[in-house]
Design an enzyme around this catalytic site. Structure first.
Site, mmCIF file in Angstrom:
data_model
loop_
_atom_site.group_PDB
_atom_site.id
_atom_site.type_symbol
_atom_site.label_atom_id
_atom_site.label_comp_id
_atom_site.label_asym_id
_atom_site.label_seq_id
_atom_site.Cartn_x
_atom_site.Cartn_y
_atom_site.Cartn_z
ATOM 1 N N ASP A 69 0.323 12.418 11.557
ATOM 2 C CA ASP A 69 0.471 11.952 10.176
ATOM 3 C C ASP A 69 1.905 12.099 9.667
ATOM 4 O O ASP A 69 2.656 12.957 10.132
ATOM 5 C CB ASP A 69 -0.485 12.765 9.273
ATOM 6 C CG ASP A 69 -0.683 12.103 7.918
ATOM 7 O OD1 ASP A 69 -0.354 10.918 7.756
ATOM 8 O OD2 ASP A 69 -1.154 12.806 7.001
ATOM 9 N N ASN A 87 4.293 9.458 9.186
ATOM 10 C CA ASN A 87 5.330 8.485 9.594
ATOM 11 C C ASN A 87 5.971 7.814 8.382
ATOM 12 O O ASN A 87 7.187 7.688 8.285
ATOM 13 C CB ASN A 87 4.722 7.372 10.462
ATOM 14 C CG ASN A 87 4.255 7.880 11.811
ATOM 15 O OD1 ASN A 87 4.586 8.988 12.198
ATOM 16 N ND2 ASN A 87 3.489 7.070 12.516
ATOM 17 N N TRP A 96 8.042 10.221 6.201
ATOM 18 C CA TRP A 96 9.260 10.605 6.933
ATOM 19 C C TRP A 96 10.325 9.515 6.757
ATOM 20 O O TRP A 96 11.489 9.809 6.481
ATOM 21 C CB TRP A 96 8.910 10.765 8.421
ATOM 22 C CG TRP A 96 10.069 11.126 9.298
ATOM 23 C CD1 TRP A 96 10.495 12.384 9.619
ATOM 24 C CD2 TRP A 96 10.964 10.224 9.958
ATOM 25 N NE1 TRP A 96 11.600 12.311 10.444
ATOM 26 C CE2 TRP A 96 11.908 11.001 10.665
ATOM 27 C CE3 TRP A 96 11.068 8.832 10.024
ATOM 28 C CZ2 TRP A 96 12.929 10.435 11.436
ATOM 29 C CZ3 TRP A 96 12.085 8.262 10.779
ATOM 30 C CH2 TRP A 96 13.008 9.060 11.469
ATOM 31 N N HIS A 137 6.863 4.425 11.794
ATOM 32 C CA HIS A 137 5.929 4.201 12.909
ATOM 33 C C HIS A 137 6.683 4.027 14.228
ATOM 34 O O HIS A 137 6.222 4.475 15.280
ATOM 35 C CB HIS A 137 5.062 2.967 12.638
ATOM 36 C CG HIS A 137 4.105 3.165 11.495
ATOM 37 N ND1 HIS A 137 3.341 4.313 11.367
ATOM 38 C CD2 HIS A 137 3.778 2.375 10.444
ATOM 39 C CE1 HIS A 137 2.596 4.216 10.270
ATOM 40 N NE2 HIS A 137 2.846 3.061 9.699
ATOM 41 N N SER A 194 -7.199 4.631 12.103
ATOM 42 C CA SER A 194 -8.569 4.965 11.677
ATOM 43 C C SER A 194 -9.300 3.720 11.173
ATOM 44 O O SER A 194 -8.660 2.700 10.873
ATOM 45 C CB SER A 194 -8.525 6.010 10.557
ATOM 46 O OG SER A 194 -8.013 5.426 9.371
ATOM 47 N N TRP A 243 -7.579 -0.024 8.359
ATOM 48 C CA TRP A 243 -7.647 -1.493 8.290
ATOM 49 C C TRP A 243 -7.235 -1.996 6.914
ATOM 50 O O TRP A 243 -6.890 -3.157 6.745
ATOM 51 C CB TRP A 243 -9.052 -2.005 8.646
ATOM 52 C CG TRP A 243 -9.311 -1.984 10.126
ATOM 53 C CD1 TRP A 243 -10.058 -1.070 10.802
ATOM 54 C CD2 TRP A 243 -8.801 -2.890 11.110
ATOM 55 N NE1 TRP A 243 -10.051 -1.348 12.145
ATOM 56 C CE2 TRP A 243 -9.295 -2.469 12.365
ATOM 57 C CE3 TRP A 243 -7.976 -4.020 11.068
ATOM 58 C CZ2 TRP A 243 -8.986 -3.134 13.558
ATOM 59 C CZ3 TRP A 243 -7.676 -4.680 12.262
ATOM 60 C CH2 TRP A 243 -8.176 -4.240 13.477
ATOM 61 N N LEU A 247 -4.496 15.238 33.034
ATOM 62 C CA LEU A 247 -4.779 15.200 31.593
ATOM 63 C C LEU A 247 -5.618 13.969 31.228
ATOM 64 O O LEU A 247 -5.325 12.849 31.641
ATOM 65 C CB LEU A 247 -3.447 15.133 30.828
ATOM 66 C CG LEU A 247 -3.572 14.994 29.313
ATOM 67 C CD1 LEU A 247 -4.037 16.297 28.682
ATOM 68 C CD2 LEU A 247 -2.238 14.563 28.693
ATOM 69 N N ARG A 274 -6.413 18.031 5.912
ATOM 70 C CA ARG A 274 -7.682 17.278 5.935
ATOM 71 C C ARG A 274 -8.016 16.870 7.362
ATOM 72 O O ARG A 274 -7.130 16.758 8.201
ATOM 73 C CB ARG A 274 -7.527 15.957 5.146
ATOM 74 C CG ARG A 274 -7.502 16.055 3.666
ATOM 75 C CD ARG A 274 -7.574 14.637 3.077
ATOM 76 N NE ARG A 274 -6.401 13.849 3.413
ATOM 77 C CZ ARG A 274 -5.251 13.886 2.755
ATOM 78 N NH1 ARG A 274 -5.115 14.695 1.717
ATOM 79 N NH2 ARG A 274 -4.228 13.129 3.131
HETATM 80 C C1 FPP Z 1 -0.012 8.185 9.905
HETATM 81 O O1 FPP Z 1 1.197 8.109 9.217
HETATM 82 C C2 FPP Z 1 0.122 7.469 11.131
HETATM 83 C C3 FPP Z 1 -0.575 6.354 11.470
HETATM 84 C C4 FPP Z 1 -1.565 5.707 10.579
HETATM 85 C C5 FPP Z 1 -0.348 5.701 12.731
HETATM 86 C C6 FPP Z 1 -0.050 6.616 13.873
HETATM 87 C C7 FPP Z 1 0.563 5.808 14.884
HETATM 88 C C8 FPP Z 1 1.617 6.130 15.638
HETATM 89 C C9 FPP Z 1 2.257 7.448 15.678
HETATM 90 C C10 FPP Z 1 2.186 5.123 16.546
HETATM 91 C C11 FPP Z 1 1.121 4.609 17.495
HETATM 92 C C12 FPP Z 1 1.655 4.443 18.787
HETATM 93 C C13 FPP Z 1 1.156 4.972 19.892
HETATM 94 C C14 FPP Z 1 1.931 4.789 21.107
HETATM 95 C C15 FPP Z 1 -0.116 5.714 19.948
HETATM 96 P P1 FPP Z 1 1.198 7.436 7.778
HETATM 97 O O2 FPP Z 1 1.772 6.090 7.911
HETATM 98 O O3 FPP Z 1 -0.168 7.503 7.185
HETATM 99 O O4 FPP Z 1 2.187 8.360 7.045
HETATM 100 P P2 FPP Z 1 2.167 8.700 5.495
HETATM 101 O O5 FPP Z 1 0.965 9.588 5.288
HETATM 102 O O6 FPP Z 1 3.444 9.410 5.335
HETATM 103 O O7 FPP Z 1 2.071 7.415 4.755
#
Ligand code: FPP
Length: 255
Positions: A14, A16, A19, A31, A59, A63, A125, A191
């Site tokens: 979580d 991205n 950040w 991302h 999740s 969507w 793994l 959470r």
């Molecule tokens: C949550 O951060 C992250 C996601 C919904 C996507 C996670 C996906 C990746 C790390 C890349 C997928 C790639 C691979 C190779 C598995 P958020 O966007 O909800 O962050 P925020 O809570 O700060 O908005």
């Protein structure tokens, strides 16, 4: 310190978006940086002897995100699979996908199934990507398929118990490894967000403030150290080891 290596680690990757925004970039950049973190975390888990690692990539609720954000996530996933398949194979990693994969674009489904197929003989793994995954959906799907088996006379309602239900979960392929030992969530949120709820019934949770794009192997090791310091009681009592079974005739504990 003696490290206890959890058999199964689940990670909610979580933070991205936050950040990236904190650094004046678009969420999508977060991302991109987040997806490049996956490689070193998979490698570290594998080298440390973790047997199963499940990563929450998307999740059922995600969507609702804008279409361009979803498109970027699919593109990053494809890129990861194409770039890393050889290396995963060399590391003896097996790949699985859990979730409503049928909702994904046909080309992503194809790449996923070809990499899953290519790595299916590996015994190291057990890496699982949860994509379009939600625990509630998984449990509802399990109930539906069990009901169908009852209708078809394969099983009857009285056959249902915890072990039987687990066979209907999307994690059934992990067998004994399906139970999560260590549940990690990055970005300071505390959470579960509909991730492996059944499988994490007795997981130790470690919530770290670091956002996923900054989560490094040393942070994974720190989480494992924290896990090693925890006492897992599984609903039992503290220190229920041999010393607690030695009582005198008055029921007093003998040290
Ligand atoms: C949550 O951060 C992250 C996601 C919904 C996507 C996670 C996906 C990746 C790390 C890349 C997928 C790639 C691979 C190779 C598995 P958020 O966007 O909800 O962050 P925020 O809570 O700060 O908005």
């Amino acid at each position: 310190m003696n490290l206890m290596i959890p058999k199964h680690i689940a990670i909610v990757m979580d933070g991205n978006g936050r950040w990236a925004q904190k650094r004046g970039h678009s969420r999508l950049f977060g991302h991109i940086r987040g997806s490049s973190r996956v490689r070193s975390i998979v490698r570290t888990a594998s080298e440390m002897g973790v047997q199963a690692l499940t990563l929450y990539a998307f999740s059922t609720e995600n969507w609702s995100r804008p279409e361009n954000e979803r498109r970027v996530l699919w593109r990053l996933l494809k890129k990861y699979l194409k770039k890393e398949a050889d290396d995963l194979h060399r590391q003896n990693v097996r790949l699985r996908v859990i979730g409503e994969v049928e909702r994904l674009d046909a080309d992503l489904q194809e790449i996923l199934s070809s990499v899953v197929e290519r790595l299916k003989g590996n015994s190291g793994l057990q890496l699982t990507f949860a994509i379009s995954y939600g625990s509630r959906r998984e449990l509802a799907d399990a109930a539906r398929r069990f009901a169908l088996d009852c209708v078809h006379g394969i099983l009857s309602p009285s056959d249902m118990n915890e072990a039987v239900l687990e066979k209907y979960l999307w994690t059934a392929g992990l067998g004994d490894l399906s139970e999560v030992d260590l549940f990690i969530r990055t970005s300071g949120e505390h959470r579960m967000s509909n991730f492996l709820l059944w499988q994490s019934a007795y997981a130790e949770c470690v919530f770290v403030d670091t956002c996923w794009p900054d989560f490094e192997p040393k942070d994974l090791i720190q989480a494992i150290e924290e896990y090693s310091r925890r006492e897992r009681r599984f609903g039992g009592i503290a220190g229920a080891g041999p010393e607690f079974t030695s009582l005198n005739s008055e029921g007093m504990l003998l040290k």
